[in-house]
Design a protein around this motif. Structure first.
Motif, PDB file in Angstrom:
ATOM      1  N   LEU A 189     -46.912   4.951  65.528  1.00 49.60           N
ATOM      2  CA  LEU A 189     -47.151   5.197  63.980  1.00 49.60           C
ATOM      3  C   LEU A 189     -47.249   7.088  64.102  1.00 49.60           C
ATOM      4  CD1 LEU A 189     -49.749   3.040  62.684  1.00 49.60           C
ATOM      5  CD2 LEU A 189     -47.393   3.405  61.999  1.00 49.60           C
ATOM      6  N   ALA A 190     -46.945   7.608  62.995  1.00 48.24           N
ATOM      7  CA  ALA A 190     -46.991   9.043  63.147  1.00 48.24           C
ATOM      8  C   ALA A 190     -48.448   9.617  63.645  1.00 48.24           C
ATOM      9  CB  ALA A 190     -46.545   9.543  61.671  1.00 48.24           C
ATOM     10  N   GLU A 191     -49.528   9.189  63.209  1.00 47.90           N
ATOM     11  CA  GLU A 191     -50.647   9.762  63.597  1.00 47.90           C
ATOM     12  C   GLU A 191     -51.171   9.378  65.049  1.00 47.90           C
ATOM     13  OE1 GLU A 191     -50.011   7.613  61.045  1.00 47.90           O
ATOM     14  OE2 GLU A 191     -51.472   5.939  60.822  1.00 47.90           O
ATOM     15  N   ASN A 192     -50.454   8.592  65.835  1.00 45.20           N
ATOM     16  CA  ASN A 192     -50.943   8.415  67.310  1.00 45.20           C
ATOM     17  C   ASN A 192     -49.607   8.987  68.052  1.00 45.20           C
ATOM     18  OD1 ASN A 192     -52.561   6.558  66.449  1.00 45.20           O
ATOM     19  ND2 ASN A 192     -51.067   4.950  66.408  1.00 45.20           N
ATOM     20  N   ARG A 193     -48.964  10.115  67.390  1.00 46.06           N
ATOM     21  CA  ARG A 193     -47.807  10.815  68.354  1.00 46.06           C
ATOM     22  C   ARG A 193     -48.503  12.127  69.069  1.00 46.06           C
ATOM     23  NH1 ARG A 193     -41.705   9.340  66.261  1.00 46.06           N
ATOM     24  NH2 ARG A 193     -42.225   7.068  65.959  1.00 46.06           N
ATOM     25  N   SER A 194     -49.586  12.378  68.544  1.00 46.06           N
ATOM     26  CA  SER A 194     -49.967  13.997  68.992  1.00 46.06           C
ATOM     27  C   SER A 194     -48.899  14.826  68.510  1.00 46.06           C
ATOM     28  CB  SER A 194     -50.292  14.115  70.422  1.00 46.06           C
ATOM     29  OG  SER A 194     -50.738  15.322  70.667  1.00 46.06           O
ATOM     30  N   ILE A 195     -48.560  14.798  67.209  1.00 41.71           N
ATOM     31  CA  ILE A 195     -47.419  15.876  66.770  1.00 41.71           C
ATOM     32  C   ILE A 195     -48.173  16.488  65.545  1.00 41.71           C
ATOM     33  CG2 ILE A 195     -45.550  15.708  65.115  1.00 41.71           C
ATOM     34  CD1 ILE A 195     -44.345  14.155  67.268  1.00 41.71           C
TER      35      ILE A 195
END
Ligand code: ATP
Length: 355
Positions: A76-82
């Motif tokens: 998921l987006a929130e787990n990508r450190s982005i």
């Protein structure tokens, strides 16, 4: 070295239409890469796939060598450190500057120090308690940058982040942004359709067209060694002269050009307006070949305009009536109808088979 962000063979199909076709981009920590190209070429789709808010039809996304998304895994987006900074970088209107910047910092420890440090670095110390509506566009943009960088993301994705700013302000904000990004060592993928912005900011440019990366390299190389006419023309106006090839030599009104690897047919010689030379010495005396500049050709001035730091002069060429443009530093305003000789800087010409 393991890439900080790697997009490997990304394709994306929307309802049977190919929006991205085998896009691969890899960037290291501390590097800023620009996805550059015209509207609709697939820049934002690439960014959304890197962020994890859209999913590719095939290919994979890796962060620090770990799969963030492929045909089996989809982090998921929130787990990508982005970190994300998109066109409408809307700050939270009901939160002050400090609260906006601290928003993504879950850990209380060190939070105040991190906010203070970032505020200093975006030159907004003293603005802690102000609300977004009390800030100028440039100030809001700097708060948004600080907010995106606060959690120290491994990768920052930016989609036309400066498009809402007026010209003068934009240059300042770009420079300040670049300085901060370099200091933080973040890997940045930035989307823009503005070649000047890409030249100004990027360590590496991925030039896109029709869902594909057509050329990738340092700004110098992209500008000075374009892969085709359209790549050259994306960065400036270009002049095009056609030549007929015989035995790996193209015959043109500007003399013969070496065309290694092309044995017959037509080629296009592409040259930017600043690399055509006005040949005052030979004016009126007729052609006089020199080794570096080939044969001059005569044109008639059809228009001359002064553009501030240079003048733009347009010619109708004697050889076929085609239009060529020349830029001359400073003020040069020849009258319409005047005949002048033009020559081409051989070292600045690009030669492509005629498509
Ligand atoms: P711009 O500079 O205008 O933002 P872009 O280069 O970012 O353009 P994308 O937004 O990535 O281009 O779009 C690439 C192509 O994919 C376009 O043809 C667009 O219409 C199509 N596309 C993008 N998102 C979708 C979607 N959700 N559904 C269908 N087609 C889409």
């Amino acid at each position: 070295m393991t890439a900080r962000l790697e997009l490997r063979g990304i394709s994306r199909v929307f309802e049977g239409e190919i929006a991205l076709d085998n896009v691969s981009v890899s960037l290291q920590a501390g590097q800023l890469a620009c996805l550059l190209g015209p509207s609709g070429c697939g820049k934002s789709t690439t960014l959304r796939i890197a962020a994890g808010v859209d999913r590719q039809s095939s290919g994979s996304v890796l962060i620090d060598g770990q799969v963030a998304s492929d045909d089996k895994v989809h982090m998921l987006a929130e787990n990508r450190s982005i970190g994300l900074m998109f066109q409408d970088f809307a700050l939270f209107p009901h939160l002050d500057v400090t609260q906006n910047i601290a928003f993504g910092l879950r850990n209380k420890q060190g939070r105040a120090a991190r906010v203070k440090d970032l505020l200093e670095r975006v030159n907004l110390t003293g603005y802690e308690k102000k609300y977004p509506h009390q800030l100028s566009g440039g100030e809001q943009q700097r708060v948004a940058l600080a907010r995106a960088l606060a959690p120290r993301p491994r990768v920052l994705l930016m989609d036309e982040p400066f498009s809402g700013l007026d010209n003068r302000l934009r240059d300042d904000v770009r420079d300040a942004t670049l300085e901060l990004l370099k200091a933080e060592g973040t890997a940045v993928l930035l989307v823009t359709h503005d070649p000047e912005e890409a030249m100004r900011m990027a360590d590496m440019i991925a030039l896109m067209r029709g869902g594909r990366v057509v050329q990738m390299g340092a700004p110098f190389n992209i500008y000075n060694a374009p892969v085709d006419k359209a790549a050259a023309a994306f960065f400036s106006d270009v002049n095009v002269v056609t030549g007929q090839v015989v035995n790996a030599l193209a015959d043109t009104p500007f003399g013969q050009f070496l065309v290694p690897g092309v044995t017959s047919g037509e080629v296009e010689i592409v040259i930017r307006p600043q690399h055509l030379k006005l040949d005052f010495d030979r004016n009126g005396k007729g052609p006089n070949p020199t080794p570096s500049d080939g044969v001059p050709a005569r044109g008639i001035v059809t228009r001359a305009r002064y553009l501030g730091d240079h003048s733009l002069v347009e010619f109708a060429m004697d050889f076929d009536g085609s239009q060529l443009q020349v830029t001359v530093p400073g003020v040069f305003m020849p009258e319409t109808g005047r005949a002048l000789w033009l020559s081409m800087r051989r070292d600045r010409c690009f030669v492509f088979p005629k498509g």
